[in-house]
Design a protein around this motif. Structure first.
Motif, PDB file in Angstrom:
ATOM      1  N   THR A 196       0.836  -1.198   0.000  1.00 14.21           N
ATOM      2  CA  THR A 196       0.000   0.000   0.000  1.00 14.21           C
ATOM      3  C   THR A 196       0.875   1.254   0.000  1.00 14.21           C
ATOM      4  N   LEU A 197       0.267   2.365  -0.354  1.00 11.98           N
ATOM      5  CA  LEU A 197       1.012   3.623  -0.325  1.00 11.98           C
ATOM      6  C   LEU A 197       1.426   3.993   1.098  1.00 11.98           C
ATOM      7  N   GLN A 198       0.725   3.442   2.103  1.00 12.78           N
ATOM      8  CA  GLN A 198       1.133   3.680   3.482  1.00 12.78           C
ATOM      9  C   GLN A 198       2.529   3.102   3.716  1.00 12.78           C
ATOM     10  N   PRO A 230      -1.296  13.170  -0.631  1.00 10.90           N
ATOM     11  CA  PRO A 230      -1.113  13.049   0.822  1.00 10.90           C
ATOM     12  C   PRO A 230      -2.379  12.685   1.591  1.00 10.90           C
ATOM     13  N   GLU A 231      -3.527  12.742   0.930  1.00 10.07           N
ATOM     14  CA  GLU A 231      -4.789  12.496   1.633  1.00 10.07           C
ATOM     15  C   GLU A 231      -4.854  11.065   2.176  1.00 10.07           C
ATOM     16  N   PRO A 232      -5.405  10.888   3.381  1.00  5.55           N
ATOM     17  CA  PRO A 232      -5.481   9.556   4.004  1.00  5.55           C
ATOM     18  C   PRO A 232      -6.222   8.532   3.157  1.00  5.55           C
ATOM     19  N   GLU A 233      -7.211   8.975   2.374  1.00  2.00           N
ATOM     20  CA  GLU A 233      -7.994   8.005   1.592  1.00  2.00           C
ATOM     21  C   GLU A 233      -7.165   7.324   0.498  1.00  2.00           C
ATOM     22  N   HIS A 234      -5.991   7.889   0.186  1.00  3.34           N
ATOM     23  CA  HIS A 234      -5.148   7.273  -0.839  1.00  3.34           C
ATOM     24  C   HIS A 234      -4.198   6.229  -0.257  1.00  3.34           C
ATOM     25  N   ARG A 235      -4.086   6.187   1.054  1.00  7.49           N
ATOM     26  CA  ARG A 235      -3.049   5.376   1.695  1.00  7.49           C
ATOM     27  C   ARG A 235      -3.200   3.870   1.438  1.00  7.49           C
ATOM     28  N   GLN A 236      -4.426   3.417   1.142  1.00  7.70           N
ATOM     29  CA  GLN A 236      -4.625   1.978   0.924  1.00  7.70           C
ATOM     30  C   GLN A 236      -4.530   1.581  -0.549  1.00  7.70           C
ATOM     31  N   GLN A 237      -4.243   2.540  -1.398  1.00 11.02           N
ATOM     32  CA  GLN A 237      -4.025   2.206  -2.809  1.00 11.02           C
ATOM     33  C   GLN A 237      -2.751   1.392  -2.947  1.00 11.02           C
TER      34      GLN A 237
END
Length: 357
Positions: A251-253, A289-296
């Motif tokens: 993930t992007l995280q 940087p938005e949190p909603e992108h972190r699981q991509q």
């Protein structure tokens, strides 16, 4: 070049228009409309388009001659100050470089002859001082511009056409790197004179041209020095072997954590088998940087189809891989397809500085 848009291809060469060119068209049209009305605006707009059609033909002249020597021209970009043909390389044979350089102005001479002998255009004395006057003969003004393009491009201000001829002539009598340095310094002196002329009354376009010549001359000089140093060097000499990598399904995280705990600008994306899949850049992650992108998954943002070389590949080939479209890094893979590391622009620069003797 960033902020440029493709408008088609001619014999494999992509024609691109920089966004500032559209701004120029709008500015000229609005200024003419405000001063003299719609007829002046339309006439001046058509005139500018005709001028830049001549500029494109000029650049295609370079590309056609370069093709005769096996040199490709990936793209031509239209800018407010003219056209820019990007050759994949400059021939090291001085005679070939001279022929490529003069091919562009030669096209403008042909255009002037056609306008004069076929269309009956008359280039009157003082025509260059009235190019903005839409009441003057259209073809006469265009003929005058082509003569101006010939004269302007043959000024020995490297890396303009005349400057390239100057460098090629110098290369007949001295080392190519030394010839480039002399031509570049001469070009920068001329650029300074252009800039001074523009500031004291010649107009802002001259200042813009001066800045372009000054910076481009310095860049060409540095590139020639780097390529001289690259003779005999191999990809392994600038290879980055200590790095953090990510997997396509991470993930992007995971990438965010890697960014926070390293100073890397690029992260190799490796499959579970250790195969190279692409590069994830710090810039692309920071742009989301938005949190909603972190699981991509990382695969959604990674750059694919990057150039790859072997450790024994000549350094000049590595430098060529960075020329043209945006390439953040070059992968280094051995003969068994095993990923060994990568080379980025920063490391190339560091290698260049630290390899000087």
């Amino acid at each position: 070049m960033n902020w440029s848009y493709s408008i088609g291809k001619v014999r494999g060469t992509e024609l691109r228009v920089h966004i500032t060119f559209f701004i120029l068209l709008i500015w000229i049209t609005v200024a003419a409309w405000t001063a003299d009305g719609m007829q002046a605006a339309v006439t001046n707009l058509l005139f500018i388009l005709a001028v830049f059609a001549c500029v494109v033909l000029h650049e295609l002249g370079h590309a056609t001659m370069a093709a005769r020597f096996g040199v490709k021209t990936p793209d031509i970009t239209l800018l407010p100050i003219g056209g820019l043909a990007r050759l994949e390389r400059i021939p090291e044979n001085p005679k070939q470089e001279i022929l490529i350089a003069v091919a562009g102005p030669a096209v403008n001479v042909v255009i002037w002859l056609v306008l004069t002998l076929v269309l009956g255009a008359v280039t009157q004395q003082g025509a260059l001082q009235s190019l903005e006057d839409y009441t003057q003969n259209f073809w006469g003004r265009l003929a005058a511009v082509n003569l101006l393009l010939v004269a302007f491009n043959l000024i020995p201000a490297f890396p303009m056409d005349g400057g390239r001829v100057f460098r090629a002539v110098l290369a007949l009598f001295m080392d190519r790197v030394k010839a480039t340095q002399v031509a570049a310094r001469t070009g920068q002196v001329i650029a300074f004179l252009f800039g001074y002329w523009g500031l004291v009354g010649g107009g802002p376009i001259l200042v813009l041209i001066a800045v372009f010549i000054f910076l481009a001359a310095g860049a060409e000089s540095s590139d020639a020095t780097m390529r001289s140093l690259a003779h005999g060097a191999r990809a392994r000499d600038a290879l980055i072997t200590s790095y953090l990598s990510v997997a396509p399904d991470d993930t992007l995280q995971t990438a965010v954590n890697a960014i926070l705990h390293s100073s890397q600008s690029e992260f190799p994306v490796l499959t579970p088998e250790g195969r190279f899949a692409g590069i994830l850049t710090r810039e692309s992650v920071m742009a989301h940087p938005e949190p909603e992108h972190r699981q991509q998954p990382v695969s959604a943002l990674m750059i694919r189809d990057l150039p790859s070389v072997t450790p024994e590949t000549e350094m000049e080939t590595v430098l060529d891989a960075f020329t043209g479209k945006y390439v953040p890094a070059v992968a280094v893979i051995d003969r068994t397809d095993r990923f060994m590391g990568y080379i980025n622009r920063e490391n190339i620069g560091e290698w260049f500085i630290l390899s000087r003797k």
